[in-house]
Enzyme design. Structure first.
Site, PDB file in Angstrom:
ATOM      1  N   LYS A  92       0.815  -1.219   0.000  1.00  0.00           N
ATOM      2  CA  LYS A  92       0.000   0.000   0.000  1.00  0.00           C
ATOM      3  C   LYS A  92       0.852   1.274   0.000  1.00  0.00           C
ATOM      4  O   LYS A  92       0.389   2.337   0.408  1.00  0.00           O
ATOM      5  CB  LYS A  92      -0.981   0.022   1.186  1.00  0.00           C
ATOM      6  CG  LYS A  92      -1.894  -1.177   1.285  1.00  0.00           C
ATOM      7  CD  LYS A  92      -2.542  -1.540  -0.046  1.00  0.00           C
ATOM      8  CE  LYS A  92      -3.414  -0.410  -0.603  1.00  0.00           C
ATOM      9  NZ  LYS A  92      -3.916  -0.727  -1.967  1.00  0.00           N
ATOM     10  N   GLY A 302      -6.585   3.906  -5.200  1.00  0.00           N
ATOM     11  CA  GLY A 302      -7.153   5.183  -4.769  1.00  0.00           C
ATOM     12  C   GLY A 302      -8.466   5.029  -4.028  1.00  0.00           C
ATOM     13  O   GLY A 302      -9.368   5.868  -4.166  1.00  0.00           O
TER      14      GLY A 302
END
Length: 338
Positions: A92, A302
């Site tokens: 991430k 996102g």
């Protein structure tokens, strides 16, 4: 006789003219079909001015196998090479975005899937040739790169990679630790929701209910203690073989970060602003390989993060602060993390 020759000449000119017009119409139709196929994402605005360091179209076509004639008569053939650089983490932090953006460079060839060779005992037992077969075809002048974020935090990986190639270049992309931990949680939460399963709130996982302190047993928290993992890698590799990428900046201003990576990998500068365009709908940059082919990252990138109690965010940032300071000292790169 002269009249017949003139008539025959006119007939030949008519046939040639018809062929020329037919060819032109075919090309127009072909270009139109390519235009319909090209966009994976809408392009905001027209193409900007072409910079001197723009990727040559011929180089990109060659990379995608459209100009094989460049290699005709050359004994050099495509082969599967072991990686000369690996994106080892962090989860991430933006590993997929980094890999896809580096693939804009004509001298970079990427492994499309995460191989999980060094962090998976079963895969590792299959041997180095199994790993090589998982790599894409490339030419000797190209660099093969793979990414598996789990490498960074898995204890056995540094030694295993060292045994394969002690001079390999290692890329680590990091984000502000608290933001990264919440992003990690968000991805797991989304997976649970798809399966109609319930899941704890982030606050309950990140904070130990018995001590009211940060829960270091929670994997999302542990992964964000970058310096602890990096110190394990430094037992095998000197710091000069690492390059730290700012994952937050890669989102908002990707080109300078990519240029630093090009330099680290000893690649000629080829990625330019022409290759990156901001997509207002998606909220981040997409990739332009050439006038025909554009690409945006998957819709899963996102994700919107859930709201987290501000006191928990403050506690986490205070916890990470000393680790961040040490990370700055070791890597020589400072970030504006709270």
């Amino acid at each position: 006789m002269l009249f017949k020759q003139q008539a025959l000449l006119r007939q030949k000119l008519f046939v040639l003219g018809s062929l020329a017009i037919g060819s032109l119409l075919y090309l127009v139709a072909r270009v139109g079909s390519l235009d319909r196929l090209q966009p994976l994402c809408p392009i905001d605005g027209r193409f900007g001015s072409r910079g001197q360091d723009e990727i040559p179209l011929r180089a990109l076509q060659f990379k995608r196998g459209l100009l094989h004639e460049f290699r005709k008569g050359n004994a050099t053939k495509e082969q599967k090479q072991l990686p000369k650089a690996i994106i080892i983490g962090v989860r991430k932090g933006g590993t997929r975005a980094l890999l896809e953006m580096l693939n804009l460079h004509p001298a970079v060839v990427k492994a499309s899937q995460e191989i999980h060779f060094f962090d998976n005992d079963e895969n590792y037992a299959k041997g180095i040739e199994w790993y090589r077969k998982k790599m894409p075809f490339s030419y000797p002048h190209q660099i093969t790169i793979e990414k598996s974020p789990a490498y960074f935090i898995t204890e056995e990986v540094p030694e295993r990679i060292y045994k394969m190639n002690s001079s390999i270049k290692l890329l680590i992309i990091v984000r502000e630790p608290t933001t990264r931990a919440i992003s990690d949680y968000t991805q797991v939460l989304e997976g649970k929701e798809r399966k109609n399963k319930t899941y704890y709130k982030f606050e309950k996982l990140a904070i130990d209910p018995n001590t009211c302190e940060v829960n270091t047993k929670y994997k999302a928290v542990r992964t964000s203690i970058y310096t602890k993992h990096l110190e394990r890698w430094l037992k095998y590799f000197p710091i000069e073989q690492f390059h730290i990428v700012d994952g937050d900046r890669l989102i908002t201003e990707p080109l300078p970060e990519l240029q630093l990576v090009e330099k680290f990998l000893n690649l000629p500068p080829r990625i330019s602003q022409y290759n990156l365009y901001f997509n207002a709908t998606r909220g981040f940059y997409c990739l332009r390989f050439n006038i025909v082919f554009n690409k945006c990252l998957a819709g899963s990138k996102g994700r919107i993060h859930p709201e987290v109690d501000t006191s928990v965010i403050t506690k986490l940032r205070k916890f990470f602060h000393p680790f961040n300071q040490k990370f700055y000292q070791i890597t020589g790169r400072t970030f504006n993390w709270p």
